[in-house]
Motif scaffolding. Structure first.
Motif, PDB file in Angstrom:
ATOM      1  N   PHE A  15      55.942  25.353  29.593  1.00 45.16           N
ATOM      2  CA  PHE A  15      55.105  24.178  30.223  1.00 45.16           C
ATOM      3  C   PHE A  15      56.131  23.139  30.393  1.00 45.16           C
ATOM      4  O   PHE A  15      56.296  22.696  28.779  1.00 45.16           O
ATOM      5  CB  PHE A  15      53.967  23.949  29.713  1.00 45.16           C
ATOM      6  CG  PHE A  15      52.743  25.341  29.875  1.00 45.16           C
ATOM      7  CD1 PHE A  15      53.101  26.195  29.094  1.00 45.16           C
ATOM      8  CD2 PHE A  15      51.904  24.879  30.728  1.00 45.16           C
ATOM      9  CE1 PHE A  15      52.215  27.293  29.308  1.00 45.16           C
ATOM     10  CE2 PHE A  15      51.171  26.025  31.299  1.00 45.16           C
ATOM     11  CZ  PHE A  15      51.109  27.448  30.294  1.00 45.16           C
ATOM     12  N   PRO A  16      56.859  22.754  31.072  1.00 43.89           N
ATOM     13  CA  PRO A  16      57.830  21.597  31.166  1.00 43.89           C
ATOM     14  C   PRO A  16      57.145  20.197  31.081  1.00 43.89           C
ATOM     15  O   PRO A  16      56.549  19.813  31.968  1.00 43.89           O
ATOM     16  CB  PRO A  16      58.869  21.740  32.086  1.00 43.89           C
ATOM     17  CG  PRO A  16      58.587  22.824  32.912  1.00 43.89           C
ATOM     18  CD  PRO A  16      57.464  23.313  32.565  1.00 43.89           C
ATOM     19  N   VAL A  17      57.016  19.575  29.757  1.00 51.60           N
ATOM     20  CA  VAL A  17      56.278  18.368  29.802  1.00 51.60           C
ATOM     21  C   VAL A  17      56.980  17.186  28.958  1.00 51.60           C
ATOM     22  O   VAL A  17      56.334  16.576  28.444  1.00 51.60           O
ATOM     23  CB  VAL A  17      54.969  18.594  29.279  1.00 51.60           C
ATOM     24  CG1 VAL A  17      54.110  19.587  30.085  1.00 51.60           C
ATOM     25  CG2 VAL A  17      55.045  19.408  27.601  1.00 51.60           C
ATOM     26  N   PRO A  32      51.062  10.940  27.503  1.00 50.75           N
ATOM     27  CA  PRO A  32      51.682  11.698  28.353  1.00 50.75           C
ATOM     28  C   PRO A  32      51.064  11.997  29.602  1.00 50.75           C
ATOM     29  O   PRO A  32      49.906  11.974  29.627  1.00 50.75           O
ATOM     30  CB  PRO A  32      51.846  12.788  27.484  1.00 50.75           C
ATOM     31  CG  PRO A  32      51.544  12.634  26.167  1.00 50.75           C
ATOM     32  CD  PRO A  32      50.483  11.553  26.130  1.00 50.75           C
ATOM     33  N   LYS A  33      51.869  11.886  30.743  1.00 48.48           N
ATOM     34  CA  LYS A  33      51.109  12.067  31.964  1.00 48.48           C
ATOM     35  C   LYS A  33      50.288  13.497  32.118  1.00 48.48           C
ATOM     36  O   LYS A  33      49.317  13.484  32.618  1.00 48.48           O
ATOM     37  CB  LYS A  33      52.340  12.201  33.165  1.00 48.48           C
ATOM     38  CG  LYS A  33      51.789  12.937  34.534  1.00 48.48           C
ATOM     39  CD  LYS A  33      52.890  12.713  35.450  1.00 48.48           C
ATOM     40  CE  LYS A  33      54.080  13.694  35.651  1.00 48.48           C
ATOM     41  NZ  LYS A  33      54.925  13.867  36.469  1.00 48.48           N
ATOM     42  N   GLU A  34      50.823  14.275  31.192  1.00 44.84           N
ATOM     43  CA  GLU A  34      50.063  15.492  31.387  1.00 44.84           C
ATOM     44  C   GLU A  34      48.677  15.538  30.727  1.00 44.84           C
ATOM     45  O   GLU A  34      47.887  16.502  30.689  1.00 44.84           O
ATOM     46  CB  GLU A  34      51.001  16.809  30.558  1.00 44.84           C
ATOM     47  CG  GLU A  34      52.301  16.875  31.558  1.00 44.84           C
ATOM     48  CD  GLU A  34      53.219  16.156  31.296  1.00 44.84           C
ATOM     49  OE1 GLU A  34      53.061  14.911  30.103  1.00 44.84           O
ATOM     50  OE2 GLU A  34      54.431  15.913  31.782  1.00 44.84           O
ATOM     51  N   HIS A 119      66.961  21.688  32.849  1.00 42.18           N
ATOM     52  CA  HIS A 119      67.515  21.380  31.564  1.00 42.18           C
ATOM     53  C   HIS A 119      66.289  21.519  30.583  1.00 42.18           C
ATOM     54  O   HIS A 119      66.380  22.368  29.496  1.00 42.18           O
ATOM     55  CB  HIS A 119      67.977  20.017  31.203  1.00 42.18           C
ATOM     56  CG  HIS A 119      68.393  19.657  29.950  1.00 42.18           C
ATOM     57  ND1 HIS A 119      67.687  18.859  29.203  1.00 42.18           N
ATOM     58  CD2 HIS A 119      69.554  20.068  29.240  1.00 42.18           C
ATOM     59  CE1 HIS A 119      68.435  19.059  27.931  1.00 42.18           C
ATOM     60  NE2 HIS A 119      69.406  19.638  27.976  1.00 42.18           N
ATOM     61  N   ALA A 120      65.186  21.192  31.035  1.00 44.01           N
ATOM     62  CA  ALA A 120      63.934  21.472  30.092  1.00 44.01           C
ATOM     63  C   ALA A 120      63.680  22.960  30.122  1.00 44.01           C
ATOM     64  O   ALA A 120      63.313  23.172  28.999  1.00 44.01           O
ATOM     65  CB  ALA A 120      62.844  20.611  30.774  1.00 44.01           C
ATOM     66  N   ILE A 121      63.706  23.821  31.279  1.00 39.55           N
ATOM     67  CA  ILE A 121      63.845  24.923  30.948  1.00 39.55           C
ATOM     68  C   ILE A 121      64.693  25.843  30.151  1.00 39.55           C
ATOM     69  O   ILE A 121      64.178  26.566  29.240  1.00 39.55           O
ATOM     70  CB  ILE A 121      63.458  25.661  32.322  1.00 39.55           C
ATOM     71  CG1 ILE A 121      62.124  25.123  32.856  1.00 39.55           C
ATOM     72  CG2 ILE A 121      63.413  27.074  32.201  1.00 39.55           C
ATOM     73  CD1 ILE A 121      61.980  25.160  34.532  1.00 39.55           C
ATOM     74  N   LEU A 137      54.229  23.976  35.995  1.00 38.55           N
ATOM     75  CA  LEU A 137      54.160  22.436  35.839  1.00 38.55           C
ATOM     76  C   LEU A 137      52.888  22.120  36.224  1.00 38.55           C
ATOM     77  O   LEU A 137      52.297  21.878  37.024  1.00 38.55           O
ATOM     78  CB  LEU A 137      55.031  21.781  37.211  1.00 38.55           C
ATOM     79  CG  LEU A 137      56.461  22.465  37.332  1.00 38.55           C
ATOM     80  CD1 LEU A 137      57.371  21.718  38.404  1.00 38.55           C
ATOM     81  CD2 LEU A 137      57.270  22.445  36.072  1.00 38.55           C
ATOM     82  N   PRO A 138      52.472  21.280  35.004  1.00 38.04           N
ATOM     83  CA  PRO A 138      50.884  20.828  34.910  1.00 38.04           C
ATOM     84  C   PRO A 138      50.642  19.702  35.952  1.00 38.04           C
ATOM     85  O   PRO A 138      49.491  19.477  36.328  1.00 38.04           O
ATOM     86  CB  PRO A 138      50.878  20.148  33.671  1.00 38.04           C
ATOM     87  CG  PRO A 138      51.759  20.663  32.857  1.00 38.04           C
ATOM     88  CD  PRO A 138      53.025  20.956  33.740  1.00 38.04           C
ATOM     89  N   ASP A 139      51.672  19.063  36.543  1.00 42.41           N
ATOM     90  CA  ASP A 139      51.183  18.188  37.636  1.00 42.41           C
ATOM     91  C   ASP A 139      51.040  18.649  39.156  1.00 42.41           C
ATOM     92  O   ASP A 139      50.597  18.227  40.003  1.00 42.41           O
ATOM     93  CB  ASP A 139      52.405  16.995  37.803  1.00 42.41           C
ATOM     94  CG  ASP A 139      53.599  17.057  37.802  1.00 42.41           C
ATOM     95  OD1 ASP A 139      53.986  18.493  37.737  1.00 42.41           O
ATOM     96  OD2 ASP A 139      54.326  16.283  37.531  1.00 42.41           O
TER      97      ASP A 139
HETATM   98  P1  UTP Z   1      58.562  15.278  37.448  1.00 42.85           P
HETATM   99  O1  UTP Z   1      59.688  14.599  37.916  1.00 42.85           O
HETATM  100  O2  UTP Z   1      57.193  15.392  38.421  1.00 42.85           O
HETATM  101  O3  UTP Z   1      57.945  14.542  36.313  1.00 42.85           O
HETATM  102  O4  UTP Z   1      58.759  16.520  36.966  1.00 42.85           O
HETATM  103  P2  UTP Z   1      58.228  13.024  35.614  1.00 42.85           P
HETATM  104  O5  UTP Z   1      59.808  13.154  35.650  1.00 42.85           O
HETATM  105  O6  UTP Z   1      57.711  13.105  34.344  1.00 42.85           O
HETATM  106  O7  UTP Z   1      57.555  11.995  36.595  1.00 42.85           O
HETATM  107  P3  UTP Z   1      58.357  10.818  37.511  1.00 42.85           P
HETATM  108  O8  UTP Z   1      58.936  11.028  38.388  1.00 42.85           O
HETATM  109  O9  UTP Z   1      58.894   9.989  36.326  1.00 42.85           O
HETATM  110  O10 UTP Z   1      56.948   9.778  37.819  1.00 42.85           O
HETATM  111  C1  UTP Z   1      57.974  17.784  36.940  1.00 42.85           C
HETATM  112  C2  UTP Z   1      57.513  18.152  35.431  1.00 42.85           C
HETATM  113  O11 UTP Z   1      58.904  18.507  34.796  1.00 42.85           O
HETATM  114  C3  UTP Z   1      58.878  17.833  33.476  1.00 42.85           C
HETATM  115  C4  UTP Z   1      57.838  16.695  33.596  1.00 42.85           C
HETATM  116  O12 UTP Z   1      57.242  16.411  32.219  1.00 42.85           O
HETATM  117  C5  UTP Z   1      56.649  17.352  34.620  1.00 42.85           C
HETATM  118  O13 UTP Z   1      55.736  18.045  34.076  1.00 42.85           O
HETATM  119  N1  UTP Z   1      60.237  17.542  33.369  1.00 42.85           N
HETATM  120  C6  UTP Z   1      60.620  16.728  34.212  1.00 42.85           C
HETATM  121  C7  UTP Z   1      60.517  17.716  32.032  1.00 42.85           C
HETATM  122  O14 UTP Z   1      60.010  18.152  31.171  1.00 42.85           O
HETATM  123  N2  UTP Z   1      61.924  17.057  31.669  1.00 42.85           N
HETATM  124  C8  UTP Z   1      62.719  16.600  32.736  1.00 42.85           C
HETATM  125  O15 UTP Z   1      63.895  16.088  32.300  1.00 42.85           O
HETATM  126  C9  UTP Z   1      62.105  16.418  33.805  1.00 42.85           C
END
Ligand code: UTP
Length: 305
Positions: A15-17, A32-34, A119-121, A137-139
């Motif tokens: 879960f990339p968050v 956190p957005k999540e 990179h997160a993955i 992706l939780p969103d």
């Molecule tokens: P998003 O681009 O939708 O999320 O990435 P963000 O960057 O948090 O949102 P904005 O664009 O600034 O509003 C999709 C998912 O990938 C994770 C985010 O947390 C989200 O769950 N993500 C994205 C990472 O974990 N690392 C990153 O470098 C980018």
């Protein structure tokens, strides 16, 4: 291992968050957005419950420092449990226990800088090791009878290799998503011959877009190793996936259900309406309220997005 076809089972999910959630500022300045609530539970809980229903056994959250509350949400809160017990709130206690993740089955991988989804993955590689894994992706939330990841695992058990969930998007929206180049398409399963991140509509090879659900083979980590930057200057998972095509099977699945992109305000509000209308406790009232709004003058403006 499925002895009949040598396909390794999907037991782990990432879960990339670790993103910044900039589109939701100021709401996401501290929270956190999540953790934003979709009707009755945070976005991350919707995603984890989908994975639990699909039989996932181990969970890896890729977080940035300070987002540890995402893990706390899935571990027992002793004081709260004691207080609920003392008040005889058995139902509430059961509700909390129903989505807990057992000790040792939830891992935190740190991404110190938001360099992109790819990179997160990559940051989760040590917890995944040498086996296929899911990414949620939780969103992106999916409303439907059968969880999206369960449908994907069912399809994967026949195809093996890599599999992504896909939806058709309007032509003008291809610049927002990872888009498929299609080799063949039987209406449900798509054989993929290429992937392009956020192409302009005139350059898009199709209008089929990848959503935030993936099943990938561990070789993806080798493709991510170079930390090559792609669209938007970010390390993109789409670019790494494109490098696996040809070497391994790569399919897209048109799943049953509706995807809501909760990464922006309008998608998040639409998801709240759809999930609210489906909710067994408040569904009929939500529908009534919506009808009332349709039939009356719009209330005074409460603020701006
Ligand atoms: P998003 O681009 O939708 O999320 O990435 P963000 O960057 O948090 O949102 P904005 O664009 O600034 O509003 C999709 C998912 O990938 C994770 C985010 O947390 C989200 O769950 N993500 C994205 C990472 O974990 N690392 C990153 O470098 C980018």
């Amino acid at each position: 291992m499925n002895a009949a076809n040598n396909i390794k089972p999907v037991r782990k999910a990432v879960f990339p968050v670790a993103g910044l959630g900039t589109r939701f500022l100021p709401a996401t300045k501290v929270m956190p957005k999540e953790m934003l609530t979709l009707v009755d539970r945070p976005l991350i809980q919707h995603a984890v419950e989908e994975a639990q229903k699909a039989g996932i056994e181990e969970f890896v959250f890729v977080i940035s420092p300070g987002k540890e509350m995402l893990k706390d949400h899935f571990t027992p809160h002793k004081e709260l449990n004691k207080a609920l017990e003392a008040r005889g709130k058995t139902q509430e206690l059961q509700k909390l226990e129903s989505f807990e993740i057992a000790e040792g089955k939830l891992h935190l991988a740190y991404q110190d800088e938001p360099l992109g989804l790819g990179h997160a993955i990559w940051c989760a590689r040590e917890f995944i090791g040498d086996e296929p894994f899911a990414i949620l992706l939780p969103d992106d939330v999916v409303l439907g009878d059968k969880p999206c990841l369960s449908q994907m695992i069912e399809a994967y058990n026949a195809t093996g290799g890599n599999l992504v969930a896909v939806v058709d998007v309007p032509k003008e929206d291809t610049r927002k998503y990872g888009i498929l180049d299609i080799a063949s398409d039987d209406g449900k399963l798509v054989d993929i011959k290429g992937l392009v991140e956020k192409p302009e509509p005139q350059d898009a090879p199709s209008t089929l877009s990848v959503i935030g659900r993936y099943i990938l083979q561990p070789e993806i980590f080798e493709k991510l190793e170079s930390h090559e930057k792609g669209a938007g200057g970010e390390i993109q998972i789409t670019d790494a996936m494109a490098k696996l095509i040809g070497a391994q099977p790569f399919h897209g699945l048109r799943f049953e259900g509706t995807r809501y992109d909760c990464g922006h305000h309008l998608g998040f509000i639409e998801a709240n309406i759809a999930f609210g209308m489906q909710n067994s406790n408040i569904g009929p009232q939500v529908t009534e309220i919506l009808a009332e709004y349709q039939n009356s003058a719009f209330p005074a403006k409460a603020g701006t997005l």
